[in-house]
Design a protein around this motif. Sequence first.
Motif, PDB file in Angstrom:
ATOM      1  N   PHE A  33      38.363  -0.084 -32.297  1.00  7.45           N
ATOM      2  CA  PHE A  33      37.891   1.296 -32.401  1.00  7.45           C
ATOM      3  C   PHE A  33      37.860   1.730 -33.860  1.00  7.45           C
ATOM      4  N   THR A  34      37.074   2.751 -34.119  1.00 10.82           N
ATOM      5  CA  THR A  34      37.098   3.414 -35.416  1.00 10.82           C
ATOM      6  C   THR A  34      37.067   4.909 -35.174  1.00 10.82           C
ATOM      7  N   GLY A  35      37.828   5.647 -35.970  1.00  4.99           N
ATOM      8  CA  GLY A  35      37.964   7.077 -35.757  1.00  4.99           C
ATOM      9  C   GLY A  35      36.718   7.862 -36.124  1.00  4.99           C
ATOM     10  N   VAL A  36      36.740   9.147 -35.802  1.00  3.82           N
ATOM     11  CA  VAL A  36      35.579  10.004 -36.048  1.00  3.82           C
ATOM     12  C   VAL A  36      35.805  10.941 -37.229  1.00  3.82           C
ATOM     13  N   SER A  37      36.980  10.878 -37.858  1.00  5.68           N
ATOM     14  CA  SER A  37      37.255  11.796 -38.960  1.00  5.68           C
ATOM     15  C   SER A  37      37.712  11.024 -40.189  1.00  5.68           C
ATOM     16  N   LEU A  38      38.775  11.492 -40.827  1.00  3.79           N
ATOM     17  CA  LEU A  38      39.201  10.942 -42.111  1.00  3.79           C
ATOM     18  C   LEU A  38      39.517   9.449 -42.053  1.00  3.79           C
ATOM     19  N   GLY A  39      40.154   8.998 -40.960  1.00  4.44           N
ATOM     20  CA  GLY A  39      40.549   7.599 -40.860  1.00  4.44           C
ATOM     21  C   GLY A  39      39.470   6.690 -40.324  1.00  4.44           C
ATOM     22  N   GLY A  40      38.224   7.151 -40.267  1.00  2.93           N
ATOM     23  CA  GLY A  40      37.148   6.358 -39.694  1.00  2.93           C
ATOM     24  C   GLY A  40      36.848   5.071 -40.440  1.00  2.93           C
ATOM     25  N   ALA A  41      37.289   4.975 -41.696  1.00  3.16           N
ATOM     26  CA  ALA A  41      37.028   3.767 -42.470  1.00  3.16           C
ATOM     27  C   ALA A  41      38.025   2.659 -42.166  1.00  3.16           C
ATOM     28  N   LEU A  42      39.018   2.943 -41.318  1.00  2.00           N
ATOM     29  CA  LEU A  42      40.065   1.967 -41.017  1.00  2.00           C
ATOM     30  C   LEU A  42      40.063   1.657 -39.518  1.00  2.00           C
ATOM     31  N   PRO A  43      39.239   0.709 -39.058  1.00  3.87           N
ATOM     32  CA  PRO A  43      39.223   0.357 -37.632  1.00  3.87           C
ATOM     33  C   PRO A  43      40.598  -0.119 -37.160  1.00  3.87           C
ATOM     34  N   TYR A  44      40.875   0.078 -35.875  1.00  6.65           N
ATOM     35  CA  TYR A  44      42.177  -0.297 -35.331  1.00  6.65           C
ATOM     36  C   TYR A  44      42.016  -0.931 -33.956  1.00  6.65           C
TER      37      TYR A  44
END
Length: 243
Positions: A33-44
């Motif tokens: 997954f990848t986030g929709v806000s600030l952490g979107g550049a860091l998939p998890y």
Amino acid sequence: MRLRLPTERPTEPPTGYKIAHPVLSQDGTRAGFTGVSLGGALPYGVVADAGCVYGRRHRPPARLCDCGFHCVHERAVAEELLCTAEHRAAVLLEVSVLGSYIRFERGYRYARQRVRTMTVGPCACGAPAVALADAGWGRPGRRALAAACGGCASGRTAVTLAGFARLAGDGLRVTAGAPPAGAEPVAAVTGGAPAPMPAPAGGGELGVPELAAEAALLQARLDWFQTQLALLGERGPGGTGEG
């Protein structure tokens, strides 16, 4: 005098809800997954530890920073976020809040999480989703995916819902959400040669839902080939189809 937040000691991990974009690795062997806000550049992945997106050397969630995973308490609040234009292609996640966390009025900011369930909305054409297909954007090494029906998935890199759960691992459960009330699916028109589906990981046996999804995608590919054969027949051997 430093303010200290009250300490909670829950008997089981709190549950939260958030939205994210599903992603597939370039080689088609890993899902996350990848986030929709600030952490979107860091998939998890399904089970993941948060890091500070500002590169600061502290352990999330730091009180004087906004780092860490974020989620809301109520499912309905997360579902409302899916109504915005920029989040229409996102999916709904139900997560277990692990490790240390800070409780807010509407949700949590926390250090570690496990994604338990991913709910996928309908295809952009309105039909129920049977797969996740290339959304046309991504991160380095990861291709973003969006809900797709069998017809709309044809011609795009895609993976079935059960296939995504298998690639993500760690017990992730993937379900297809019901279309909005009153929505009527629109027939999809697709073009281009169909792309192959990634092979099942681990060589496990396929269940009934996964086989049904594979059959729907296979039917879409057969329809595409029949259309191409019909066009060739109209043109005739070596013809162009023009009078």
